[in-house]
Scaffold this motif. Structure first.
Motif, PDB file in Angstrom:
ATOM      1  N   LEU A 104     -42.757  46.395  28.081  1.00 20.57           N
ATOM      2  CA  LEU A 104     -41.795  47.063  27.466  1.00 20.57           C
ATOM      3  C   LEU A 104     -41.843  48.505  27.138  1.00 20.57           C
ATOM      4  O   LEU A 104     -42.705  48.959  26.445  1.00 20.57           O
ATOM      5  N   PHE A 105     -41.074  49.388  27.846  1.00 22.81           N
ATOM      6  CA  PHE A 105     -41.293  51.048  27.578  1.00 22.81           C
ATOM      7  C   PHE A 105     -40.027  51.639  27.605  1.00 22.81           C
ATOM      8  O   PHE A 105     -38.983  51.191  28.137  1.00 22.81           O
ATOM      9  N   VAL A 106     -39.941  52.839  27.454  1.00 24.63           N
ATOM     10  CA  VAL A 106     -38.780  53.677  27.646  1.00 24.63           C
ATOM     11  C   VAL A 106     -39.131  54.780  28.630  1.00 24.63           C
ATOM     12  O   VAL A 106     -40.117  55.513  28.290  1.00 24.63           O
ATOM     13  N   THR A 145     -35.947  45.535  34.543  1.00 25.13           N
ATOM     14  CA  THR A 145     -34.847  45.305  33.709  1.00 25.13           C
ATOM     15  C   THR A 145     -34.480  46.684  32.973  1.00 25.13           C
ATOM     16  O   THR A 145     -35.426  47.007  32.328  1.00 25.13           O
ATOM     17  N   TYR A 146     -33.268  46.856  32.964  1.00 25.68           N
ATOM     18  CA  TYR A 146     -32.904  47.930  32.185  1.00 25.68           C
ATOM     19  C   TYR A 146     -31.810  47.608  31.104  1.00 25.68           C
ATOM     20  O   TYR A 146     -30.827  46.888  31.507  1.00 25.68           O
ATOM     21  N   PHE A 147     -32.040  47.916  29.876  1.00 26.70           N
ATOM     22  CA  PHE A 147     -31.248  47.612  29.027  1.00 26.70           C
ATOM     23  C   PHE A 147     -30.163  48.711  28.433  1.00 26.70           C
ATOM     24  O   PHE A 147     -30.577  49.919  28.682  1.00 26.70           O
ATOM     25  N   THR A 148     -28.999  48.344  28.233  1.00 29.29           N
ATOM     26  CA  THR A 148     -27.904  49.216  27.854  1.00 29.29           C
ATOM     27  C   THR A 148     -27.887  49.466  26.166  1.00 29.29           C
ATOM     28  O   THR A 148     -28.635  48.764  25.651  1.00 29.29           O
ATOM     29  N   SER A 149     -27.054  50.624  26.135  1.00 29.61           N
ATOM     30  CA  SER A 149     -27.214  50.865  24.490  1.00 29.61           C
ATOM     31  C   SER A 149     -26.384  49.788  23.666  1.00 29.61           C
ATOM     32  O   SER A 149     -26.540  49.476  22.575  1.00 29.61           O
ATOM     33  N   VAL A 150     -25.476  48.933  24.578  1.00 30.51           N
ATOM     34  CA  VAL A 150     -24.761  47.792  23.857  1.00 30.51           C
ATOM     35  C   VAL A 150     -25.806  46.709  23.353  1.00 30.51           C
ATOM     36  O   VAL A 150     -25.510  46.362  22.485  1.00 30.51           O
ATOM     37  N   ALA A 151     -26.763  46.518  24.250  1.00 35.25           N
ATOM     38  CA  ALA A 151     -27.599  45.533  23.931  1.00 35.25           C
ATOM     39  C   ALA A 151     -28.438  45.853  22.774  1.00 35.25           C
ATOM     40  O   ALA A 151     -28.690  45.119  21.711  1.00 35.25           O
ATOM     41  N   LEU A 152     -28.909  47.094  22.495  1.00 33.96           N
ATOM     42  CA  LEU A 152     -29.722  47.541  21.705  1.00 33.96           C
ATOM     43  C   LEU A 152     -28.814  47.709  20.282  1.00 33.96           C
ATOM     44  O   LEU A 152     -29.632  47.433  19.325  1.00 33.96           O
ATOM     45  N   LEU A 158     -33.818  42.692  19.752  1.00 38.46           N
ATOM     46  CA  LEU A 158     -34.494  43.714  20.722  1.00 38.46           C
ATOM     47  C   LEU A 158     -34.402  45.283  19.959  1.00 38.46           C
ATOM     48  O   LEU A 158     -35.496  45.541  20.521  1.00 38.46           O
ATOM     49  N   PHE A 159     -33.722  45.452  19.230  1.00 35.62           N
ATOM     50  CA  PHE A 159     -33.759  46.783  18.765  1.00 35.62           C
ATOM     51  C   PHE A 159     -35.064  46.916  18.050  1.00 35.62           C
ATOM     52  O   PHE A 159     -35.634  48.231  18.052  1.00 35.62           O
ATOM     53  N   LEU A 172     -39.407  37.980  25.396  1.00 33.99           N
ATOM     54  CA  LEU A 172     -37.976  37.928  25.323  1.00 33.99           C
ATOM     55  C   LEU A 172     -37.190  36.498  25.913  1.00 33.99           C
ATOM     56  O   LEU A 172     -36.246  36.691  26.232  1.00 33.99           O
ATOM     57  N   SER A 173     -38.036  35.584  26.025  1.00 35.86           N
ATOM     58  CA  SER A 173     -37.722  34.393  26.532  1.00 35.86           C
ATOM     59  C   SER A 173     -36.387  33.888  25.669  1.00 35.86           C
ATOM     60  O   SER A 173     -35.524  33.037  26.221  1.00 35.86           O
ATOM     61  N   ALA A 174     -36.283  34.281  24.483  1.00 34.55           N
ATOM     62  CA  ALA A 174     -34.971  33.872  23.510  1.00 34.55           C
ATOM     63  C   ALA A 174     -33.921  34.967  23.643  1.00 34.55           C
ATOM     64  O   ALA A 174     -33.047  34.889  22.874  1.00 34.55           O
ATOM     65  N   PHE A 175     -33.799  35.556  24.702  1.00 35.27           N
ATOM     66  CA  PHE A 175     -32.678  36.822  24.834  1.00 35.27           C
ATOM     67  C   PHE A 175     -31.599  36.337  24.625  1.00 35.27           C
ATOM     68  O   PHE A 175     -30.513  36.736  24.050  1.00 35.27           O
ATOM     69  N   SER A 176     -31.159  35.031  25.515  1.00 32.92           N
ATOM     70  CA  SER A 176     -29.743  34.444  25.711  1.00 32.92           C
ATOM     71  C   SER A 176     -29.591  34.169  24.226  1.00 32.92           C
ATOM     72  O   SER A 176     -28.344  34.144  23.719  1.00 32.92           O
TER      73      SER A 176
END
Length: 269
Positions: A104-106, A145-152, A158-159, A172-176
């Protein structure tokens, strides 16, 4: 009042709320009244209400986020036979003895992706580069995978990764489930784009691009996953909840994909 009223009071409140979940008076995914409102309704201390909600959380009936407490969307009002619905994953999923490894990186995103992600060109986004190896064939499939600002913004779990970036093998297995806990209903679809070879030369091969899109119930994009396909002839197999598996069949520069993709095809890929 500042203490739990009596040992059995919070259980009775939890039972009353469970009944309201069972008969639909509290709709799936809806927000429960605040602790203050529940305390006034049941004439108890807020600590008693807090204990009742904690009991419901332990049973998987409600989830709590920064926005409040919600009836779990995975909840099925079927008495003692309650089950949780399996939610689709926007990531690669390991099968059998396989395991997902990732990073996971930016980083900045390509201009062609910026519009999809709602970003200004040149902006950075949270990336999840991950892969999974098929234990039977030995083929390793990779994806980003690219995350949007909405997700964060909407998903606190995630944040919380941001201050720790970069992170190796994040879970991230519990993302849903995180989405559901934030009052979101994740939906996954996939697009398959075929680009013919731009040269008549025999070595020129057509391009096959596969993307997995995860939107919430408001059609807001939460994340976008690009799947790298192994070289050679490729078969894309779709099975349940838009999960896709790619298997290498030969080393010929050809590509084939299965019918009935998991979601509507999107243009501009």
């Amino acid at each position: 009042m500042s203490s739990v009223s009596s040992p059995g009071t919070y259980q009775r409140i939890a039972f009353r709320l469970t009944q309201e979940l069972d008969d639909g008076r509290i709709a799936e995914g809806s927000r429960l009244p605040s602790e203050r409102e529940l305390a006034a309704r049941f004439q108890v201390a807020r600590a008693t209400v807090r204990a009742a909600l904690e009991l419901l959380r332990d049973q998987g009936l409600v989830v709590t986020s920064r926005r409040g407490t919600f009836a779990a969307r995975a909840y099925e009002a079927s008495g003692p036979d309650r089950q949780k619905k399996a939610a689709p994953s926007p990531f690669l999923v390991a099968s059998g003895r396989g395991a997902v490894s990732g990073y996971l990186f930016v980083a900045s995103v390509r201009p062609s992706l910026a519009d999809h992600l709602g970003l200004v060109q040149g902006s950075a986004a949270l990336h999840y580069r991950h892969s999974v190896q098929d234990p039977l064939t030995g083929i390793r499939q990779r994806a980003v995978t690219y995350f949007t600002s909405v997700a964060l913004t909407e998903i606190p779990q995630l944040f919380r990764y941001l201050p720790r970036i970069p992170v190796a093998d994040p879970d991230l297995s519990a993302f849903s489930a995180w989405c559901q806990g934030a009052g979101l209903t994740p939906g996954v679809s996939e697009s398959v784009t075929f680009t013919p070879a731009d040269s008549p030369h025999p070595s020129a091969a057509p391009q096959l691009a596969v993307r997995r899109w995860c939107h919430d119930q408001h059609e807001r994009l939460l994340c976008l996953t690009e799947l790298d396909l192994p070289r050679g002839e490729v078969t894309l197999e779709y099975a349940g909840h838009a999960s896709m598996r790619a298997a290498r069949r030969s080393h010929r520069p050809q590509a084939a994909h299965a019918a009935q993709p998991a979601g509507p095809e999107r243009a501009g890929v």
